[in-house]
Scaffold this motif. Structure first.
Motif, PDB file in Angstrom:
ATOM      1  N   ASP A 183     -46.581-122.126  65.740  1.00  0.00           N
ATOM      2  CA  ASP A 183     -47.618-122.026  65.995  1.00  0.00           C
ATOM      3  C   ASP A 183     -48.528-120.612  66.493  1.00  0.00           C
ATOM      4  OD1 ASP A 183     -50.639-124.534  66.942  1.00  0.00           O
ATOM      5  OD2 ASP A 183     -51.161-122.200  67.838  1.00  0.00           O
TER       6      ASP A 183
ATOM      7  N   GLN B  13     -50.871-117.806  63.929  1.00  0.00           N
ATOM      8  CA  GLN B  13     -52.002-116.936  64.815  1.00  0.00           C
ATOM      9  C   GLN B  13     -52.373-116.071  64.181  1.00  0.00           C
ATOM     10  OE1 GLN B  13     -53.932-119.009  68.293  1.00  0.00           O
ATOM     11  NE2 GLN B  13     -52.175-119.797  68.228  1.00  0.00           N
TER      12      GLN B  13
ATOM     13  N   ARG C  79     -52.930-114.550  60.726  1.00  0.00           N
ATOM     14  CA  ARG C  79     -54.101-114.256  61.044  1.00  0.00           C
ATOM     15  C   ARG C  79     -54.382-112.717  61.579  1.00  0.00           C
ATOM     16  NH1 ARG C  79     -55.727-120.435  62.664  1.00  0.00           N
ATOM     17  NH2 ARG C  79     -55.173-121.679  60.631  1.00  0.00           N
TER      18      ARG C  79
ATOM     19  N   ARG D 205     -51.965-119.365  55.548  1.00  0.00           N
ATOM     20  CA  ARG D 205     -52.553-120.589  55.730  1.00  0.00           C
ATOM     21  C   ARG D 205     -52.542-121.921  56.242  1.00  0.00           C
ATOM     22  NH1 ARG D 205     -54.861-124.088  51.312  1.00  0.00           N
ATOM     23  NH2 ARG D 205     -53.265-123.846  50.822  1.00  0.00           N
TER      24      ARG D 205
ATOM     25  N   ARG E 287     -53.641-125.424  58.703  1.00  0.00           N
ATOM     26  CA  ARG E 287     -54.357-126.013  59.626  1.00  0.00           C
ATOM     27  C   ARG E 287     -53.611-126.440  61.081  1.00  0.00           C
ATOM     28  NH1 ARG E 287     -59.126-128.301  59.073  1.00  0.00           N
ATOM     29  NH2 ARG E 287     -60.119-128.927  61.649  1.00  0.00           N
TER      30      ARG E 287
ATOM     31  N   ASP F  75     -57.557-125.366  65.252  1.00  0.00           N
ATOM     32  CA  ASP F  75     -58.873-125.329  64.513  1.00  0.00           C
ATOM     33  C   ASP F  75     -60.400-126.084  64.708  1.00  0.00           C
ATOM     34  OD1 ASP F  75     -57.126-122.548  63.335  1.00  0.00           O
ATOM     35  OD2 ASP F  75     -56.641-123.586  61.580  1.00  0.00           O
ATOM     36  N   GLU F  76     -61.337-125.366  64.828  1.00  0.00           N
ATOM     37  CA  GLU F  76     -62.823-125.777  64.459  1.00  0.00           C
ATOM     38  C   GLU F  76     -62.849-126.397  63.263  1.00  0.00           C
ATOM     39  OE1 GLU F  76     -65.795-124.073  66.379  1.00  0.00           O
ATOM     40  OE2 GLU F  76     -63.977-124.238  68.866  1.00  0.00           O
ATOM     41  N   ASP F  77     -61.834-125.525  62.220  1.00  0.00           N
ATOM     42  CA  ASP F  77     -63.116-126.093  60.724  1.00  0.00           C
ATOM     43  C   ASP F  77     -61.191-125.431  59.468  1.00  0.00           C
ATOM     44  OD1 ASP F  77     -62.969-123.061  60.655  1.00  0.00           O
ATOM     45  OD2 ASP F  77     -64.847-123.338  61.816  1.00  0.00           O
ATOM     46  N   ASP F  78     -61.750-125.222  58.850  1.00  0.00           N
ATOM     47  CA  ASP F  78     -61.323-124.610  57.757  1.00  0.00           C
ATOM     48  C   ASP F  78     -61.214-123.219  57.262  1.00  0.00           C
ATOM     49  OD1 ASP F  78     -62.216-126.323  56.203  1.00  0.00           O
ATOM     50  OD2 ASP F  78     -61.454-125.561  54.815  1.00  0.00           O
TER      51      ASP F  78
ATOM     52  N   ILE G  82     -59.474-120.729  57.445  1.00  0.00           N
ATOM     53  CA  ILE G  82     -58.803-120.170  57.138  1.00  0.00           C
ATOM     54  C   ILE G  82     -58.563-120.132  55.473  1.00  0.00           C
ATOM     55  CG2 ILE G  82     -57.245-121.428  57.453  1.00  0.00           C
ATOM     56  CD1 ILE G  82     -56.619-117.737  57.586  1.00  0.00           C
TER      57      ILE G  82
ATOM     58  N   ASP H 241     -50.151-128.841  62.014  1.00  0.00           N
ATOM     59  CA  ASP H 241     -50.800-129.490  62.985  1.00  0.00           C
ATOM     60  C   ASP H 241     -49.888-129.817  63.736  1.00  0.00           C
ATOM     61  OD1 ASP H 241     -51.758-131.088  64.726  1.00  0.00           O
ATOM     62  OD2 ASP H 241     -53.817-131.924  63.063  1.00  0.00           O
TER      63      ASP H 241
END
Length: 758
Positions: free
Chosen positions: A270, A274, A277, A300, A302, A306-309, A311, A533
């Motif tokens: 994880d 990050q 990124r 890339r 999830r 993450d609050e959304d995708d 990326i 995840d």
């Protein structure tokens, strides 16, 4: 002569009562799902039926929001700007500043929902009022929320000069808080990055780089008494390197140095994602687009946090910027087919701009596929006058894809799911059988459609002989496994149902496949989008461990699986599962330690399902067997503590109270060997309630306690209750009969226990 009858102006309690009635009407309209136009007309008529004189800010707030509810924005503003100042005149001096700020921000609330001319200009004037007011106040914590609100509104309006004023004020407020002494470096970094971001958005790269460097230095050069860890560097990292990419080595170094060495492989992956990124953002800021894309491909996935995708949208955007449209189109189609919340919308917008049904370029198959998916979505029918036109448009898109490549997997993916959803299983099956070989798109719903289609076409017996389709994503395996039973039982006819055992094994097959997919990604960094995840992995481990424990009785495998899940993303169900495994395998010493771990975790973290009554009795028995009787009293105190902490409603529930009493007497029946007097004292406090319950188990435990403390008549009485109970099992009745006989034969039965031991 006609006289004009003036409406009485409501104020005070009368106005409050009137507003209560209006809001009650509104609530009733919402419950009744009244037609929106009729709702507005009814409310407006009700509001216009009276005149008002507002007497407090709370009434002004209620009034203006009701006017907004009926789209009367001018009236809402009138309440705020005319009635508001009149109310403030009569308010205590110490309340006026808060009141003025409330009136200013309420105006914004109205304007943002309306269509006023030049709303931006008007909003800026209002924000200036708030700024002027706040600048005249001391920089103390009581005004922090007001500055925060102004900061957010100024960001929304892209008024970066005012944003900087707010950032400076907020930083001064943070510095005035003594309790934040250990966070001074963090506060300075946040302040500097907020300033840097405003300059970057204004195109002032020099100032943006300067303040990003200040932030980086504040975090890396802090003293030992400052609270900075790896997570802070991850949180601020992207913002630092976006403004000053030369800080990248420093950011990565501190993440690696501060990252705990005992983290699980899942948590380490994880963090690695990050970090990738952050690297991607740095490369992009330096102008190295290809390197940025390569790092984004590594990143890339999830993640749990993450609050959304976003990326995915970032990758698609950068690919298009690099003239790599075919790759961008593929990822855009993946986003739309998988219905990802942010990037799917971006994909549809791109497809509408780029698709051309007359163009045979390879990327067109994906843009056309996105349009086809949009057409057949549940809300797609609103775009067409009839279902026939909708179907005609859809078929036009599919035909256009077929002209590019008649065997294109996009056709199989879309047609397979569409036909299965329309119960055309014969038509769906060949498409689905081919579609599952596109592993990055063969999601859980596709595989579920295939399993159903096979049964409907071949029958359940023949379908079971076919090789199970492979699911290549950890999260898809989890979702597929969790939905299999209910979905198959709901759609398959009664004569074509799988057995419960087969469904359990099928579920476990995909759970195990999912664990393997996740762990392969954790080890290699290679996988599918949803393999990042770690919390989903942890839940998957929990489900698989339950199967090992309950279905296969493989307790060691269950414990190991729970431990892997807990190390990735801890939650209490893993600890409870481990405890149950040790109990079921009679590893009582490990069971007691697991129970201790569960209790301590439940005290430190929220665990709504925690039920001491489910295991405290077993703990007491295990401690007795381990000759650790002195510890039993600790668990008795814990039981009483947990009961006292329950709500009154919970304790008033007879089932809950009975469960509590069962656990209490079970603990006491193990405590009695070493602490007879204490046991009797504790039992006396609940004896009457226990006697009154029709619960043979409680009576059996009470009888045993009385026997052990030489209260022979009471023991015989309670054993007889067990014998007379219709709920008692034969073994319990036989035990009670033998116990009565034992009591009668004991020559010491008439002596009180304290005399016997004297």
């Amino acid at each position: 002569m006609n006289q004009t009858i003036e409406k009485i102006k409501l104020t005070g309690d009368q106005l409050e009562q009137f507003l209560d009635r209006v809001q009650q009407v509104l609530a009733q309209q919402i419950d009744a799902q009244l037609d929106p136009e009729l709702k507005v007309a009814t409310l407006k008529a009700l509001l216009q039926s009276q005149d008002y004189v507002a007497h407090s800010l709370s009434v002004i707030a209620r009034l203006f929001r009701l006017w907004v509810e009926v789209y009367e924005y001018t009236q809402a503003l009138k309440v705020i700007t005319i009635d508001g100042p009149l109310v403030l005149k009569n308010s205590p001096l110490e309340d006026r500043i808060d009141g003025e700020l409330s009136l200013i921000y309420w105006q914004l609330e109205v304007i943002e929902q309306s269509d006023f001319l030049n709303p931006k200009e008007r909003i800026n004037l209002i924000l200036q009022q708030a700024e002027d007011l706040l600048l005249g106040l001391p920089r103390t914590v009581e005004w922090k929320q007001a500055w925060n609100h102004l900061h957010q509104q100024s960001l929304k309006m892209k008024c970066y000069e005012r944003v900087r004023v707010c950032v400076v004020a907020l930083h001064e407020i943070e510095n005035s808080i003594e309790d934040r002494a250990q966070f001074r470096a963090w506060d300075k970094a946040l302040y500097s990055l907020r300033i840097a971001n405003t300059y970057r958005k204004q195109g002032n790269q020099e100032q943006a780089q300067y303040y990003a460097k200040v932030a980086c230095d504040a975090m890396s050069q802090h003293h030992e008494n400052q609270n900075i860890d790896y997570f802070d560097w991850l949180s601020f990292g992207e913002s630092i390197v976006t403004n000053q990419p030369n800080c990248l080595p420093v950011v990565l170094h501190h993440i690696e140095q501060l990252q705990p060495k005992d983290f699980s492989i899942a948590k380490n992956r994880d963090i690695a994602v990050q970090m990738a990124r952050i690297e991607a953002k740095a490369y992009y800021a330096k102008g190295n687009l290809n390197a940025a894309i390569d790092k984004t491909l590594e990143a890339r996935y999830r993640l749990t946090g993450d609050e959304d995708d976003a990326i995915s949208s970032q990758l698609i955007e950068w690919l298009l910027e690099g003239n790599r449209e075919l790759e961008a189109a593929k990822y855009a189609f993946e986003s739309e087919f998988s219905d990802r919340e942010l990037s799917s919308q971006f994909a549809r917008e791109l497809a509408l701009k780029k698709f051309d049904s007359q163009n045979s370029a390879p990327e067109q198959a994906y843009w056309l596929g996105i349009i086809a998916l949009t057409i057949i979505k549940p809300d797609g029918e609103t775009l067409f006058e009839s279902e026939a036109l909708q179907e005609e448009s859809y078929q036009h898109m599919i035909s256009a894809i077929a002209k590019i490549d008649p065997q294109h997997y996009v056709i199989d993916l879309i047609e397979g799911e569409k036909k299965a959803s329309q119960f055309d299983y014969v038509g769906a099956l060949p498409h689905l059988e081919r579609a599952i070989h596109t592993k990055e798109l063969a999601n859980w719903s596709l595989l579920l459609a295939l399993i159903v289609s096979r049964v409907m076409v071949y029958g359940v017996t023949e379908a079971q002989k076919l090789p199970l389709p492979v699911c290549h994503s950890g999260l898809w395996c989890y979702t597929l496994g969790s939905k299999l039973r209910t979905h198959l039982q709901s759609v398959l006819p009664a004569q074509q149902q799988f057995t419960d055992t087969y469904l359990d094994d099928l579920m476990a097959h995909y759970y195990q496949q999912g664990v393997n997919n996740f762990e392969r990604f954790f080890a290699t960094g290679k996988g599918l989008y949803r393999d990042g995840d770690i919390h989903a992995y942890s839940v998957l481990c929990q489900n698989l461990a339950r199967y090992y424990r309950k279905n296969l009785k493989q307790f060691d495998s269950a414990v190991q699986t729970h431990q892997k899940g807990f190390a990735a993303s801890p939650f209490a169900e893993h600890l409870e599962g481990i405890m149950k495994c040790y109990l079921a395998s009679d590893q009582i010493e490990l069971f007691v330690q697991a129970a201790e771990n569960l209790w301590n975790y439940a005290q430190s973290f929220s665990y709504a399902k925690h039920s001491p009554c489910h295991y405290f009795g077993w703990v007491a028995n295990a401690l007795y067997r381990l000759e650790r009787d002195t510890e039993i009293a600790i668990w008795l105190e814990r039981l009483e503590l947990s009961w006292q902490e329950q709500t009154e409603d919970f304790k008033a529930n007879l089932k809950n109270y009975e469960s509590y009493l069962v656990t209490m007497v079970t603990i006491l029946s193990n405590l009695v060997y070493s602490q007879k007097e204490d046991t009797l004292l504790r039992l006396a406090s609940i004896e009457e309630d226990c006697q009154n319950l029709n619960n043979h188990f409680i009576h059996l435990k009470m009888a045993f306690i009385f026997e052990q403390t030489f209260q022979t008549p009471l023991a015989v009485q309670m054993y007889q209750k067990v014998i007379d109970s219709e709920q008692a099992e034969q073994a319990e009745i036989q035990y009670a009969l033998a116990a009565i006989k034992r009591c009668q034969q004991d020559s010491l039965k008439e002596q009180s226990w304290w005399k016997f031991w004297a």
